[in-house]
Design an enzyme around this catalytic site. Structure first.
Site, PDB file in Angstrom:
ATOM      1  N   ASP A 165      -4.810  -3.339   9.251  1.00  0.00           N
ATOM      2  CA  ASP A 165      -3.952  -2.414   8.533  1.00  0.00           C
ATOM      3  C   ASP A 165      -3.284  -1.546   9.631  1.00  0.00           C
ATOM      4  O   ASP A 165      -3.243  -0.423   9.490  1.00  0.00           O
ATOM      5  CB  ASP A 165      -4.447  -1.605   7.183  1.00  0.00           C
ATOM      6  CG  ASP A 165      -4.854  -2.463   6.101  1.00  0.00           C
ATOM      7  OD1 ASP A 165      -4.366  -2.808   5.095  1.00  0.00           O
ATOM      8  OD2 ASP A 165      -5.963  -3.246   6.541  1.00  0.00           O
ATOM      9  N   ASP A 192      -2.319  -7.246   7.600  1.00  0.00           N
ATOM     10  CA  ASP A 192      -1.329  -6.136   7.454  1.00  0.00           C
ATOM     11  C   ASP A 192      -0.740  -5.730   8.768  1.00  0.00           C
ATOM     12  O   ASP A 192      -1.295  -5.028   9.450  1.00  0.00           O
ATOM     13  CB  ASP A 192      -1.687  -5.069   6.622  1.00  0.00           C
ATOM     14  CG  ASP A 192      -1.676  -5.325   5.048  1.00  0.00           C
ATOM     15  OD1 ASP A 192      -1.276  -6.159   4.746  1.00  0.00           O
ATOM     16  OD2 ASP A 192      -2.002  -4.435   4.335  1.00  0.00           O
ATOM     17  N   TYR A 195       4.036  -3.570   8.539  1.00  0.00           N
ATOM     18  CA  TYR A 195       4.430  -2.770   7.617  1.00  0.00           C
ATOM     19  C   TYR A 195       6.111  -2.753   7.446  1.00  0.00           C
ATOM     20  O   TYR A 195       6.672  -1.946   7.109  1.00  0.00           O
ATOM     21  CB  TYR A 195       3.941  -1.467   7.391  1.00  0.00           C
ATOM     22  CG  TYR A 195       2.465  -1.419   7.013  1.00  0.00           C
ATOM     23  CD1 TYR A 195       2.095  -1.093   5.705  1.00  0.00           C
ATOM     24  CD2 TYR A 195       1.370  -1.773   7.966  1.00  0.00           C
ATOM     25  CE1 TYR A 195       0.631  -1.020   5.240  1.00  0.00           C
ATOM     26  CE2 TYR A 195       0.028  -1.873   7.493  1.00  0.00           C
ATOM     27  CZ  TYR A 195      -0.171  -1.369   6.159  1.00  0.00           C
ATOM     28  OH  TYR A 195      -1.600  -1.396   5.749  1.00  0.00           O
ATOM     29  N   ASN A 230      -1.222  -8.666   2.352  1.00  0.00           N
ATOM     30  CA  ASN A 230      -0.142  -8.200   1.481  1.00  0.00           C
ATOM     31  C   ASN A 230       1.368  -7.922   2.031  1.00  0.00           C
ATOM     32  O   ASN A 230       2.312  -8.244   1.482  1.00  0.00           O
ATOM     33  CB  ASN A 230      -0.498  -7.258   0.343  1.00  0.00           C
ATOM     34  CG  ASN A 230      -0.856  -5.998   0.784  1.00  0.00           C
ATOM     35  OD1 ASN A 230      -2.086  -6.036   1.360  1.00  0.00           O
ATOM     36  ND2 ASN A 230      -0.011  -5.027   0.301  1.00  0.00           N
ATOM     37  N   HIS A 315      -8.438 -10.279   3.764  1.00  0.00           N
ATOM     38  CA  HIS A 315      -7.836  -8.914   3.781  1.00  0.00           C
ATOM     39  C   HIS A 315      -8.337  -8.165   2.515  1.00  0.00           C
ATOM     40  O   HIS A 315      -8.648  -7.140   2.770  1.00  0.00           O
ATOM     41  CB  HIS A 315      -6.471  -9.269   3.408  1.00  0.00           C
ATOM     42  CG  HIS A 315      -5.456  -7.948   3.635  1.00  0.00           C
ATOM     43  ND1 HIS A 315      -5.585  -7.148   4.786  1.00  0.00           N
ATOM     44  CD2 HIS A 315      -4.944  -7.121   2.618  1.00  0.00           C
ATOM     45  CE1 HIS A 315      -4.657  -6.178   4.315  1.00  0.00           C
ATOM     46  NE2 HIS A 315      -4.242  -6.218   3.294  1.00  0.00           N
ATOM     47  N   HIS A 325      -7.316  -0.045  -4.612  1.00  0.00           N
ATOM     48  CA  HIS A 325      -7.584  -1.239  -4.547  1.00  0.00           C
ATOM     49  C   HIS A 325      -8.702  -1.779  -5.117  1.00  0.00           C
ATOM     50  O   HIS A 325      -9.416  -2.848  -4.725  1.00  0.00           O
ATOM     51  CB  HIS A 325      -7.353  -2.053  -3.270  1.00  0.00           C
ATOM     52  CG  HIS A 325      -6.118  -1.774  -2.715  1.00  0.00           C
ATOM     53  ND1 HIS A 325      -4.893  -2.210  -3.012  1.00  0.00           N
ATOM     54  CD2 HIS A 325      -5.620  -0.998  -1.470  1.00  0.00           C
ATOM     55  CE1 HIS A 325      -3.828  -1.629  -2.395  1.00  0.00           C
ATOM     56  NE2 HIS A 325      -4.375  -1.199  -1.564  1.00  0.00           N
ATOM     57  N   HIS A 352      -7.029  -3.735   3.782  1.00  0.00           N
ATOM     58  CA  HIS A 352      -6.452  -3.417   2.583  1.00  0.00           C
ATOM     59  C   HIS A 352      -6.537  -2.035   2.136  1.00  0.00           C
ATOM     60  O   HIS A 352      -5.910  -1.241   1.963  1.00  0.00           O
ATOM     61  CB  HIS A 352      -6.942  -4.480   1.643  1.00  0.00           C
ATOM     62  CG  HIS A 352      -6.079  -4.756   0.364  1.00  0.00           C
ATOM     63  ND1 HIS A 352      -4.958  -4.419   0.495  1.00  0.00           N
ATOM     64  CD2 HIS A 352      -6.093  -4.632  -0.836  1.00  0.00           C
ATOM     65  CE1 HIS A 352      -3.989  -4.678  -0.636  1.00  0.00           C
ATOM     66  NE2 HIS A 352      -5.064  -4.672  -1.524  1.00  0.00           N
ATOM     67  N   VAL A 353      -7.937  -1.662   2.282  1.00  0.00           N
ATOM     68  CA  VAL A 353      -8.177  -0.206   1.788  1.00  0.00           C
ATOM     69  C   VAL A 353      -8.015   0.663   3.146  1.00  0.00           C
ATOM     70  O   VAL A 353      -8.904   0.233   4.196  1.00  0.00           O
ATOM     71  CB  VAL A 353      -9.533   0.034   1.047  1.00  0.00           C
ATOM     72  CG1 VAL A 353     -10.056   1.211   0.665  1.00  0.00           C
ATOM     73  CG2 VAL A 353      -9.760  -0.884   0.052  1.00  0.00           C
ATOM     74  N   HIS A 354      -7.286   1.789   2.923  1.00  0.00           N
ATOM     75  CA  HIS A 354      -7.042   2.277   4.283  1.00  0.00           C
ATOM     76  C   HIS A 354      -8.254   3.573   4.256  1.00  0.00           C
ATOM     77  O   HIS A 354      -7.970   4.847   4.601  1.00  0.00           O
ATOM     78  CB  HIS A 354      -5.689   3.152   4.171  1.00  0.00           C
ATOM     79  CG  HIS A 354      -4.709   2.243   3.881  1.00  0.00           C
ATOM     80  ND1 HIS A 354      -3.178   2.449   3.526  1.00  0.00           N
ATOM     81  CD2 HIS A 354      -4.520   0.838   4.246  1.00  0.00           C
ATOM     82  CE1 HIS A 354      -2.620   1.353   3.657  1.00  0.00           C
ATOM     83  NE2 HIS A 354      -3.475   0.344   3.920  1.00  0.00           N
TER      84      HIS A 354
END
Length: 477
Positions: A165, A192, A195, A230, A315, A325, A352-354
């Site tokens: 990410d 990711d 962006y 995503n 991801h 999420h 995925h999870v920041h």
């Protein structure tokens, strides 16, 4: 040298005999960092600088090009004209003994027209060798280098970086610079990238270009093993763009054919002592689908006697105690978790999870919708699950962790950073998560990762007897 290596193996084996559960058990970090604004770096910043010269190659990146690490795929973009898809390379600086020809293509996205995207496969490389390469022509040519991994061997040491990410903010820049300083040799990227999908119309393609130039300081020298998230889907029907992963697939190729995959979105490679499997969270994965059938066969191909470390990238995390999420990985967990336990996967990295989170070895395979244990339970055969979706993108941090902290969760913190996994030999590896703290790298979470395959008592005894026998033979020389 041989004796030192054997003594190191013996020491590792004895360390392995004592169970180490390092790190901060069940900790939710209270650290709150002062972060730079979660906005993308301005287009005129030097991080996005266009290389000088007419039609100069840019957005250079390399990845593994085969199953065992003796090939690379080098990719780049030219903007004015296709030029040559020609690479010169060799083992001495400024002496390029060999050349290879690649392919070139381009595409449109709405009214945006991409540059000319080149991909060149170089095969038949020697292990543990530094290669220099040149792309472009005349005064606009550019030179870089890369190192091939050690041969596939159970005791080949190797250091991976793990990033997810990332985006293209000042927080992203801090993460990237810290990784470059880490001494890691290859990035495991858990999805990711740019962006760019947070933009519209021509700016989508433009931000894919800026990201390619942004990461080139690393990707032109260190292989990055890609997985899609995503933000690579780029499904934008209001622009007439409905083909998933279009920008990503044109730009970032993978060696999927080498592992008999039917899609570049899921594949596997062997690198040094690791067997790495990349899965696609946003492609069909239930029973009878191509990804399901491929993974079923790929797990059978894993040879732990040659590549003892089995690593999976995806991801969406299967275990996540963050409000962001939450439970999104449950469907994939219900399909694949039993396989991960059966084949004793060592560690699964996701994004995925920041935020950052590490689990203990837990599983939930006994539960179904009509009965069984409702909660995850300790399972020595389960992987360690690690979420590293903390690269620094413009969506900011996910700081809302669930309370109370679940028993499977060992450590969690909402900060930006990156991880490293340093494989020492067949029995153990050292893992670190490094926080970005006001532009400084701060080691924050670490533990000794014990290999699941060689942790089996019979194999451990077999290894110990073998090493002692070899040491006796060396001592008698």
């Amino acid at each position: 040298m041989l004796l030192a290596m054997l003594l190191n193996l013996v020491l590792a084996s004895f360390v392995f005999l004592s169970f180490i559960r390092d790190g901060s058990a069940g900790i939710t970090s209270s650290f709150i960092r002062s972060e730079w604004p979660a906005v993308d770096i301005p287009l005129d910043h030097e991080a996005f600088a266009v290389p000088k010269g007419y039609n100069a190659p840019q957005q250079v990146h390399i990845t593994q090009g085969d199953y065992d690490g003796k090939a690379v795929i080098i990719s780049w973009v030219t903007t004015e004209e296709p030029g040559h898809s020609h690479i010169q390379y060799g083992t001495s600086e400024n002496k390029f003994q060999t050349s290879e020809e690649g392919t070139v293509t381009n595409y449109t996205f709405h009214k945006y027209k991409s540059g000319y995207i080149h991909h060149c496969l170089i095969e038949g490389l020697e292990y543990e060798t530094k290669y220099y390469y040149r792309i472009g022509s005349g005064d606009s040519s550019r030179e870089f280098w890369f190192k091939t991994p050690p041969k596939v061997d159970p005791d080949s040491p190797y250091k991976f970086g793990i990033i997810g990410d990332l985006g293209q903010t000042f927080n992203s820049l801090s993460t990237l610079e810290h990784y470059i300083q880490s001494g890691a040799q290859t990035v495991l990227f858990v999805g990711d990238l740019s962006y760019a999908d947070r933009y519209q119309y021509n700016d989508v393609g433009l931000r894919w270009d800026t990201w390619g130039r942004f990461v080139e300081r690393s990707t032109a020298y260190h292989p990055w093993l890609w997985s899609a998230g995503n933000h690579e889907i780029d499904y934008m029907p209001y622009m007439g763009e409905v083909v998933p992963f279009k920008n990503y697939l044109y730009r970032y190729t993978t060696p999927y054919l080498a592992s008999n995959s039917s899609s570049p979105l899921w594949y596997a490679v062997r690198r040094a002592s690791a067997h790495i499997i990349v899965l696609s969270s946003y492609s069909p994965f239930v029973k009878y689908t191509p990804q399901y059938m491929w993974l079923k066969e790929e797990l059978k191909r894993v040879e732990r006697e040659k590549t003892p470390w089995l690593i999976v990238l995806m991801h969406v995390p299967l275990y996540n105690s963050n409000g962001a999420h939450y439970m999104e990985g449950e469907s994939m967990r219900s399909v694949f978790e039993s396989w991960f336990i059966e084949y004793k996967v060592d560690v699964i990295f996701a994004g995925h999870v920041h935020a950052y989170e590490r689990s203990y070895r837990y599983s939930n395979v006994d539960y179904n919708i009509t009965g069984g244990n409702r909660y995850p339970l300790p399972n020595k055969s389960a992987p360690v699950y690690i979420t590293v979706g903390d690269g620094g993108n413009q969506e900011g941090l996910a700081s809302r962790f669930l309370d109370p902290q679940p028993e499977y969760s060992a450590f969690r913190e909402a900060s930006y950073g990156h991880s490293t996994l340093e494989i020492k030999n067949r029995t153990h590896a050292i893992y670190h998560w490094n926080r970005n703290d006001d532009g400084k790298k701060v080691p924050t979470d670490s533990f000794v990762l014990h290999n699941q395959y060689w942790g089996h008592n019979r194999r451990r005894r077999k290894l110990k007897h073998f090493l002692l026998k070899v040491i006796d033979e060396v001592a008698s020389m």
